[in-house]
Motif scaffolding. Structure first.
Motif, PDB file in Angstrom:
ATOM      1  N   TYR A 143       0.859  -1.151   0.003  1.00  0.00           N
ATOM      2  CA  TYR A 143      -0.043  -0.086   0.083  1.00  0.00           C
ATOM      3  C   TYR A 143       0.872   1.298   0.039  1.00  0.00           C
ATOM      4  O   TYR A 143       0.596   2.444  -0.840  1.00  0.00           O
ATOM      5  CB  TYR A 143      -0.920   0.006   1.311  1.00  0.00           C
ATOM      6  N   LEU A 144       1.849   1.229   0.757  1.00  0.00           N
ATOM      7  CA  LEU A 144       2.866   2.418   0.959  1.00  0.00           C
ATOM      8  C   LEU A 144       3.435   2.712  -0.422  1.00  0.00           C
ATOM      9  O   LEU A 144       3.605   3.792  -1.020  1.00  0.00           O
ATOM     10  CB  LEU A 144       3.762   2.212   1.886  1.00  0.00           C
ATOM     11  N   ILE A 145       4.033   1.509  -1.186  1.00  0.00           N
ATOM     12  CA  ILE A 145       4.699   1.720  -2.367  1.00  0.00           C
ATOM     13  C   ILE A 145       3.600   1.990  -3.433  1.00  0.00           C
ATOM     14  O   ILE A 145       3.894   2.954  -4.162  1.00  0.00           O
ATOM     15  CB  ILE A 145       4.995   0.535  -2.977  1.00  0.00           C
ATOM     16  N   VAL A 146       2.245   1.538  -3.477  1.00  0.00           N
ATOM     17  CA  VAL A 146       1.270   2.112  -4.659  1.00  0.00           C
ATOM     18  C   VAL A 146       0.983   3.468  -4.062  1.00  0.00           C
ATOM     19  O   VAL A 146       0.728   4.366  -5.003  1.00  0.00           O
ATOM     20  CB  VAL A 146       0.282   1.227  -4.501  1.00  0.00           C
ATOM     21  N   ASP A 147       0.695   3.740  -3.144  1.00  0.00           N
ATOM     22  CA  ASP A 147       0.350   5.317  -2.835  1.00  0.00           C
ATOM     23  C   ASP A 147       1.525   6.345  -2.773  1.00  0.00           C
ATOM     24  O   ASP A 147       1.183   7.288  -3.291  1.00  0.00           O
ATOM     25  CB  ASP A 147       0.050   5.225  -1.099  1.00  0.00           C
ATOM     26  N   SER A 148       2.752   6.228  -2.630  1.00  0.00           N
ATOM     27  CA  SER A 148       3.819   7.032  -2.733  1.00  0.00           C
ATOM     28  C   SER A 148       4.152   7.073  -4.091  1.00  0.00           C
ATOM     29  O   SER A 148       4.815   8.070  -4.537  1.00  0.00           O
ATOM     30  CB  SER A 148       4.732   6.912  -1.903  1.00  0.00           C
ATOM     31  N   THR A 149       4.356   5.885  -5.010  1.00  0.00           N
ATOM     32  CA  THR A 149       4.839   5.863  -6.194  1.00  0.00           C
ATOM     33  C   THR A 149       4.031   5.694  -7.161  1.00  0.00           C
ATOM     34  O   THR A 149       4.142   6.627  -8.520  1.00  0.00           O
ATOM     35  CB  THR A 149       6.025   4.738  -6.363  1.00  0.00           C
ATOM     36  N   VAL A 150       3.078   4.868  -7.471  1.00  0.00           N
ATOM     37  CA  VAL A 150       2.351   4.455  -8.297  1.00  0.00           C
ATOM     38  C   VAL A 150       1.180   5.501  -8.673  1.00  0.00           C
ATOM     39  O   VAL A 150       1.143   6.089  -9.797  1.00  0.00           O
ATOM     40  CB  VAL A 150       1.943   3.328  -8.424  1.00  0.00           C
ATOM     41  N   LEU A 151       0.408   5.910  -7.698  1.00  0.00           N
ATOM     42  CA  LEU A 151      -0.643   6.935  -7.985  1.00  0.00           C
ATOM     43  C   LEU A 151      -0.384   8.238  -8.370  1.00  0.00           C
ATOM     44  O   LEU A 151      -0.956   8.714  -9.054  1.00  0.00           O
ATOM     45  CB  LEU A 151      -1.538   7.030  -6.704  1.00  0.00           C
ATOM     46  N   PRO A 152       0.746   8.822  -7.759  1.00  0.00           N
ATOM     47  CA  PRO A 152       1.240  10.287  -8.247  1.00  0.00           C
ATOM     48  C   PRO A 152       1.477  10.052  -9.802  1.00  0.00           C
ATOM     49  O   PRO A 152       1.179  11.039 -10.769  1.00  0.00           O
ATOM     50  CB  PRO A 152       2.106  10.577  -7.388  1.00  0.00           C
ATOM     51  N   THR A 153       2.210   9.038 -10.176  1.00  0.00           N
ATOM     52  CA  THR A 153       2.504   8.818 -11.618  1.00  0.00           C
ATOM     53  C   THR A 153       1.203   8.798 -12.433  1.00  0.00           C
ATOM     54  O   THR A 153       1.108   9.417 -13.636  1.00  0.00           O
ATOM     55  CB  THR A 153       3.510   7.765 -11.841  1.00  0.00           C
ATOM     56  N   ILE A 154       0.363   7.847 -12.013  1.00  0.00           N
ATOM     57  CA  ILE A 154      -0.917   7.877 -12.728  1.00  0.00           C
ATOM     58  C   ILE A 154      -1.621   9.067 -12.777  1.00  0.00           C
ATOM     59  O   ILE A 154      -2.025   9.490 -13.899  1.00  0.00           O
ATOM     60  CB  ILE A 154      -1.603   6.725 -12.218  1.00  0.00           C
ATOM     61  N   THR A 155      -1.664   9.738 -11.611  1.00  0.00           N
ATOM     62  CA  THR A 155      -2.590  11.271 -11.641  1.00  0.00           C
ATOM     63  C   THR A 155      -2.003  12.188 -12.606  1.00  0.00           C
ATOM     64  O   THR A 155      -2.687  12.712 -13.315  1.00  0.00           O
ATOM     65  CB  THR A 155      -2.981  11.430 -10.437  1.00  0.00           C
ATOM     66  N   GLN A 156      -0.656  12.046 -12.567  1.00  0.00           N
ATOM     67  CA  GLN A 156       0.292  13.034 -13.502  1.00  0.00           C
ATOM     68  C   GLN A 156      -0.032  12.670 -15.014  1.00  0.00           C
ATOM     69  O   GLN A 156      -0.370  13.578 -15.857  1.00  0.00           O
ATOM     70  CB  GLN A 156       1.687  13.022 -13.169  1.00  0.00           C
ATOM     71  N   ARG A 157      -0.068  11.405 -15.467  1.00  0.00           N
ATOM     72  CA  ARG A 157      -0.363  11.048 -16.778  1.00  0.00           C
ATOM     73  C   ARG A 157      -1.616  11.201 -17.048  1.00  0.00           C
ATOM     74  O   ARG A 157      -1.797  11.874 -18.369  1.00  0.00           O
ATOM     75  CB  ARG A 157       0.188   9.554 -16.756  1.00  0.00           C
TER      76      ARG A 157
END
Length: 87
Positions: free
Chosen positions: A64-78
């Motif tokens: 959850y920490l990995i997805v919350d800090s790494t994946v979600l911001p990248t997806i929202t920016q894209r």
């Protein structure tokens, strides 16, 4: 005809005797299992389940920490870049 009737009776008696014997064996095993109060292995299983739950929770929290800090911001920016028609 008499042999057929006699053979049928013998087969029926044998089947009934076999069923009774199996029922007695099952009743005896059940009685032994219910009378057994040693509890052998119960603590081992409880500790194993507890360790599994704790490790699973730790792995889930790490993911959850990995997805919350790494994946979600990248997806929202894209997604924002994809719908940015100004440029």
């Amino acid at each position: 005809m008499a042999n057929f009737i006699r053979n049928t009776q013998v087969k029926a008696m044998t089947s009934i005797w076999t069923a009774k014997q199996k029922a007695r064996e099952l009743a005896g095993r059940t009685k032994e299992a219910l009378a057994n109060r040693e509890g052998q292995g119960t603590l081992d299983v409880a500790i194993t389940v507890l360790i599994s739950i704790v490790l699973g929770a730790l792995i889930l929290a790490g993911l959850y920490l990995i997805v919350d800090s790494t994946v979600l911001p990248t997806i929202t920016q894209r997604i924002k870049d994809m719908f940015d028609y100004a440029g």
